[in-house]
Design an enzyme around this catalytic site. Structure first.
Site, PDB file in Angstrom:
ATOM      1  N   SER A  64       3.009  -2.785  38.280  1.00  0.00           N
ATOM      2  CA  SER A  64       2.779  -2.290  39.642  1.00  0.00           C
ATOM      3  C   SER A  64       3.430  -0.959  39.950  1.00  0.00           C
ATOM      4  CB  SER A  64       3.247  -3.331  40.673  1.00  0.00           C
ATOM      5  OG  SER A  64       2.364  -4.427  40.709  1.00  0.00           O
ATOM      6  N   LYS A  67       1.137   1.654  41.331  1.00  0.00           N
ATOM      7  CA  LYS A  67       0.828   1.840  42.748  1.00  0.00           C
ATOM      8  C   LYS A  67       1.555   3.036  43.349  1.00  0.00           C
ATOM      9  CE  LYS A  67      -0.198  -3.027  43.305  1.00  0.00           C
ATOM     10  NZ  LYS A  67       0.592  -4.052  42.634  1.00  0.00           N
ATOM     11  N   SER A 124       3.341  -4.614  47.613  1.00  0.00           N
ATOM     12  CA  SER A 124       2.745  -4.450  46.285  1.00  0.00           C
ATOM     13  C   SER A 124       1.393  -5.147  46.195  1.00  0.00           C
ATOM     14  CB  SER A 124       3.684  -4.973  45.192  1.00  0.00           C
ATOM     15  OG  SER A 124       3.310  -4.486  43.928  1.00  0.00           O
TER      16      SER A 124
END
EC number: 3.4.16.4
Length: 386
Positions: A64, A67, A124
């Site tokens: 993640s 992101k 997230s």
């Protein structure tokens, strides 16, 4: 070679004013901590100096941390006026069905760009990432192309994105070094949106979710950035903290738990703040000298820097440095704005330890016929006697 390694080898000769003695003193910077992680890096956010690293250019799954790029592009699009935080985004089935961590948006509903951005950074949310990617680029595949183009512009040489979320894919990878570069860009691009990264929780649709960056609770100087985790990637973290005007970025890839990634990242930050300092010498665009110009419509041109001159050094060393201007001889018009016309040399005693280009702060056009002829004569005789 990192600054820590150089510092341990550097012998400083310190001359005490008015005392005819020279004392040798070694800058004491201990070895950087070794972490229980696959790769890591510690970088000064202002100068870009790497203080310590291990396997920082190794291509690894970023989970993640991906992101960060998704959010960065979104804030760029907002600042360019192409989208607004108040824009309403219709949630597609593809976004809704995306697995992994979620903001819990529902298919067919509308969610604002601003809420999606918070859902990406704080919660997230994979679903929020896909929804915002589709809103910006039309499809997640097209958005991935934007991500890769942006990565290339930033100089992220070991990064390739396949999606907006970081879900596993053999062709989706990044490196600790590249994530530090991206973090610097995020921090410097937009202070207002960067503030979102310090928020500890986000309440949306009657669901409150905490930020997974444990350092936000443990260290009041930490104000970002992002965690990541998949079975393949392990536990990853990009964190930034600022103390006494010095900002550091720490990136850790591949630890074995949520607690470990926080603890290992804290080791890097503690090491950096304890043993290093950042010194700003000159700001970009500030006139530092006037350079004489031949055959121009002006007799001189202002010289300055195209970028801030900032250095990160072992603590106590910055006060021993001094900077000198070295202008190119016989500058002849025309001179374009931004043209390199000299350099700044930062010295430790008589040794040059850093250089930066001096550039023309404004253009100088060619002078009239008489000025050019007269300066040609002067240059002729100047050459004879020099």
């Amino acid at each position: 070679m990192t600054i820590a390694k150089l510092a341990r080898r550097l012998l400083l000769l310190v001359t005490i004013a008015c005392v005819p003695a020279v004392w040798a003193a070694e800058t004491m910077v201990p070895a950087a901590p070794q972490l229980a992680a696959k790769a890591w890096i510690l970088m000064d956010a202002n100068s870009g100096a790497v203080l310590t690293e291990s396997n920082s250019d190794q291509r690894l799954p970023p989970a993640s941390l991906t992101k960060l790029m998704t959010a960065y592009i979104a804030t760029l699009e907002i600042n360019r006026g192409r989208i607004k935080e108040s824009d309403m985004v219709t949630v597609s089935e593809h976004a809704w069905r995306t697995g992994g961590s979620r903001m819990f948006i529902k298919v067919g509903t509308q969610v604002s760009v601003g809420d999606l951005l918070h859902g990406i950074i704080i919660q997230s949310g994979n679903d929020a990432s896909v929804a915002l990617a589709e809103h910006i680029a039309g499809s997640e595949d097209a958005f991935a192309d934007m991500m890769n183009t942006t990565a290339q512009k930033l100089g992220m040489q070991n990064t390739h994105f396949m999606d907006a979320t970081g879900l596993p894919d053999p062709n989706h990878y990044s490196s600790a070094h590249d994530m530090a570069i991206l973090a610097r860009a995020i921090i410097n691009a937009d202070a207002q949106h960067y503030a979102i990264y310090s928020q500890k929780e986000f309440f949306w649709n009657n669901i409150k979710q905490p930020n997974r960056n444990l350092l936000l609770w443990r260290d009041k100087t930490v104000d970002g950035l992002k965690t990541g985790h998949t079975d393949e990637a392990g536990y990853c973290l990009v964190a930034s903290a600022v103390r006494d005007g010095m900002r550091l970025v720490a990136v850790v890839f591949g630890t074995n738990s949520e607690q470990a990634r926080a603890a290992e990242t804290q080791k890097l930050l503690t090491y950096g703040f304890r043993f290093f300092e950042t010194q700003s010498f000159y700001k970009k665009g500030t006139e530092l000298a006037k350079a004489p110009v031949w055959k121009g419509d002006a007799r001189e041109v202002q010289a300055g820097l195209a970028n801030d001159l900032t250095m990160t050094l072992p603590r106590g060393q910055a006060k021993k440095l001094h900077a000198e201007m070295v202008l190119n001889p016989q500058l002849t018009a025309p001179i374009a704005q931004g043209q390199v016309i000299g350099k700044v040399e930062v010295k430790l005693d008589d040794k040059v330890v850093h250089t930066a280009d001096l550039v023309a702060l404004q253009p100088v056009e060619e002078g009239g016929l008489f000025r050019r002829l007269w300066d040609s004569i002067r240059l002729f005789f100047y050459g004879l006697f020099n």
